[in-house]
Design a protein around this motif. Structure first.
Motif, PDB file in Angstrom:
ATOM      1  N   ASP A  78      46.586  46.985  41.722  1.00 55.57           N
ATOM      2  CA  ASP A  78      47.060  46.082  42.112  1.00 55.57           C
ATOM      3  C   ASP A  78      47.430  46.505  42.982  1.00 55.57           C
ATOM      4  O   ASP A  78      47.531  47.610  44.065  1.00 55.57           O
ATOM      5  CB  ASP A  78      48.300  45.493  41.489  1.00 55.57           C
ATOM      6  CG  ASP A  78      49.596  44.743  41.881  1.00 55.57           C
ATOM      7  OD1 ASP A  78      48.248  43.697  43.072  1.00 55.57           O
ATOM      8  OD2 ASP A  78      50.084  45.256  42.249  1.00 55.57           O
ATOM      9  N   ASP A  80      49.805  44.237  45.850  1.00 52.10           N
ATOM     10  CA  ASP A  80      51.277  44.321  46.236  1.00 52.10           C
ATOM     11  C   ASP A  80      52.438  45.041  45.644  1.00 52.10           C
ATOM     12  O   ASP A  80      52.345  44.627  44.235  1.00 52.10           O
ATOM     13  CB  ASP A  80      51.572  42.410  46.787  1.00 52.10           C
ATOM     14  CG  ASP A  80      50.409  41.798  47.475  1.00 52.10           C
ATOM     15  OD1 ASP A  80      51.091  41.741  48.836  1.00 52.10           O
ATOM     16  OD2 ASP A  80      49.558  41.522  47.473  1.00 52.10           O
ATOM     17  N   SER A  81      53.375  45.127  45.791  1.00 50.92           N
ATOM     18  CA  SER A  81      53.833  46.004  45.234  1.00 50.92           C
ATOM     19  C   SER A  81      53.458  47.334  44.618  1.00 50.92           C
ATOM     20  O   SER A  81      54.544  47.903  44.088  1.00 50.92           O
ATOM     21  CB  SER A  81      54.797  44.860  44.699  1.00 50.92           C
ATOM     22  OG  SER A  81      55.606  44.044  45.818  1.00 50.92           O
ATOM     23  N   THR A  82      52.751  47.507  44.571  1.00 57.93           N
ATOM     24  CA  THR A  82      51.959  48.693  44.116  1.00 57.93           C
ATOM     25  C   THR A  82      50.911  49.214  44.673  1.00 57.93           C
ATOM     26  O   THR A  82      51.576  50.515  45.233  1.00 57.93           O
ATOM     27  CB  THR A  82      50.582  47.906  42.892  1.00 57.93           C
ATOM     28  OG1 THR A  82      51.744  47.539  41.903  1.00 57.93           O
ATOM     29  CG2 THR A  82      50.323  49.496  41.991  1.00 57.93           C
ATOM     30  N   GLU A  87      55.432  42.471  49.387  1.00 57.94           N
ATOM     31  CA  GLU A  87      54.227  40.678  48.735  1.00 57.94           C
ATOM     32  C   GLU A  87      53.765  40.738  50.450  1.00 57.94           C
ATOM     33  O   GLU A  87      54.783  39.960  50.930  1.00 57.94           O
ATOM     34  CB  GLU A  87      55.398  40.383  48.208  1.00 57.94           C
ATOM     35  CG  GLU A  87      55.750  40.910  47.053  1.00 57.94           C
ATOM     36  CD  GLU A  87      54.859  40.405  45.631  1.00 57.94           C
ATOM     37  OE1 GLU A  87      53.728  39.601  46.020  1.00 57.94           O
ATOM     38  OE2 GLU A  87      54.654  41.465  44.936  1.00 57.94           O
ATOM     39  N   MET A 110      55.613  36.787  39.081  1.00 59.84           N
ATOM     40  CA  MET A 110      56.194  38.782  39.109  1.00 59.84           C
ATOM     41  C   MET A 110      57.010  39.077  38.192  1.00 59.84           C
ATOM     42  O   MET A 110      55.800  39.560  37.235  1.00 59.84           O
ATOM     43  CB  MET A 110      56.278  40.106  40.491  1.00 59.84           C
ATOM     44  CG  MET A 110      55.102  39.132  41.370  1.00 59.84           C
ATOM     45  SD  MET A 110      53.574  39.291  40.114  1.00 59.84           S
ATOM     46  CE  MET A 110      52.687  38.188  41.175  1.00 59.84           C
ATOM     47  N   ASP A 235      52.055  45.938  39.339  1.00 60.81           N
ATOM     48  CA  ASP A 235      53.472  46.013  38.285  1.00 60.81           C
ATOM     49  C   ASP A 235      53.748  44.947  38.125  1.00 60.81           C
ATOM     50  O   ASP A 235      54.939  44.667  37.884  1.00 60.81           O
ATOM     51  CB  ASP A 235      54.061  45.895  40.582  1.00 60.81           C
ATOM     52  CG  ASP A 235      53.956  45.094  41.229  1.00 60.81           C
ATOM     53  OD1 ASP A 235      52.736  44.857  41.353  1.00 60.81           O
ATOM     54  OD2 ASP A 235      55.164  44.519  40.861  1.00 60.81           O
ATOM     55  N   GLY A 236      53.185  43.402  38.187  1.00 57.99           N
ATOM     56  CA  GLY A 236      53.335  42.650  38.313  1.00 57.99           C
ATOM     57  C   GLY A 236      52.559  41.980  36.571  1.00 57.99           C
ATOM     58  O   GLY A 236      52.423  42.302  35.896  1.00 57.99           O
ATOM     59  N   ASP A 239      49.076  41.137  36.222  1.00 58.81           N
ATOM     60  CA  ASP A 239      48.329  42.688  36.358  1.00 58.81           C
ATOM     61  C   ASP A 239      48.126  42.884  35.417  1.00 58.81           C
ATOM     62  O   ASP A 239      47.174  43.859  34.690  1.00 58.81           O
ATOM     63  CB  ASP A 239      48.899  43.787  37.270  1.00 58.81           C
ATOM     64  CG  ASP A 239      48.718  43.182  38.016  1.00 58.81           C
ATOM     65  OD1 ASP A 239      48.140  42.958  38.836  1.00 58.81           O
ATOM     66  OD2 ASP A 239      50.350  44.142  38.441  1.00 58.81           O
TER      67      ASP A 239
HETATM   68 MG   LIG Z   1      51.648  43.283  42.622  1.00 58.55          MG
END
Ligand SMILES: [Mg+2]
Length: 279
Positions: A78, A80-82, A87, A110, A235-236, A239
């Motif tokens: 992923d 964003d935030s991974t 984001e 998320m 992370d979300g 995923d």
């Molecule tokens: Mg993410």
């Protein structure tokens, strides 16, 4: 036999003492490359591992049964935030003064409280009319890689393991990261625009949870490999379907619902710790 991975290249006296208290002398950590492993006759529960990880402040994971660390051919992540620490959509929204509204929807999606596709439609609609130059500003001024990202990707390249980036975010960012980092495959949503302004929608089908899982399977076919030769990282909640397809799933500083369902989790380490699963 159960294999436990301790994601640290050193263990101090105190940490070693704690591990010895839990596993005894028979469960002595053995150094492998940049991490330690412990072989146990019986697999500990996730709860026991989490407790120990929190005590020594180092990530500890159990290798899932049937996952061969020497036969990994693809890592899919992923964005964003991974891979990156933001984001993107929340930052874009800041340029049209709707960041709090958009960020609240992102957060709920998320955590798995909202349907991702629906949430993306709502958020992109709030960006309508924004000058497209804001996208480049987000890339230049706000986007940053999470710790260990470059070491992770170059480590995969050294071992000829392919890297795919898949995102419920936008191609504007995946394209640029592909170029910057030499990523093999990318897939994301295309923002619709007209006269240098965002139209408030995406072009074609939304890349959501199912599309991420489909991308993994598509790449397996293309590379002529099996899903159990794939590591998926996210992370979300969007995923999870993708992570479920892979031989090894890693929750990276993830939402609680994701950590619960993933085979492994990283909360203290950088992304380079993912290389510990590939030996
Ligand atoms: Mg993410």
């Amino acid at each position: 036999m159960a294999t436990i991975i301790i994601h640290s290249n050193t263990l101090n006296f105190e940490q070693a003492k704690i591990i010895e208290r839990v596993y005894g002398y028979a469960g002595k950590p053995v150094k492998v490359n940049n991490h330690f492993r412990i072989q146990l006759n019986e697999a500990p529960t996730r709860e026991e591992l989490n407790q120990l990880a929190n005590e020594i402040k180092v990530d500890i994971n159990l290798l899932p049964d049937g996952f061969d660390t020497s036969n990994v051919k693809l890592v899919i992540s992923d964005m964003d935030s991974t891979l990156i620490g933001i984001e993107c959509i929340d930052e874009i929204a800041d340029y049209i003064n709707v960041k709090p509204q958009v960020a609240a929807i992102t957060e709920a999606a998320m955590r798995g409280e909202l349907n991702f596709e629906e949430s993306l439609t709502q958020r992109v609609a709030l960006l309508k009319g924004l000058d497209t130059s804001a996208l480049q500003k987000v890339f230049d001024d706000r986007l940053f890689l999470n710790p260990g990202a470059e070491t992770w990707i170059s480590g995969l390249k050294e071992q000829s393991i392919k890297f795919a980036l898949v995102s419920g975010g936008f191609t504007f960012f995946t394209d640029r990261l592909k170029e910057q980092l030499g990523i093999d495959f990318t897939r994301a949503n295309v923002l619709a625009k007209e006269n240098h302004q965002l139209s408030g929608s995406v072009v074609g089908d939304i890349v959501g949870a199912q599309a991420k899982a489909d991308f993994l399977n598509e790449l397996c076919q293309q590379l002529n490999i099996q899903p159990n030769q794939v590591i998926a990282v996210g992370d979300g909640a969007n995923d999870l379907l993708m992570m479920n397809e892979a031989g090894l799933s890693i929750a990276y500083k993830a939402k609680p619902a994701v950590q619960e369902k993933a085979a492994t989790a990283l909360n203290f380490s950088g992304l380079d710790a993912i290389l510990d699963f590939i030996v």
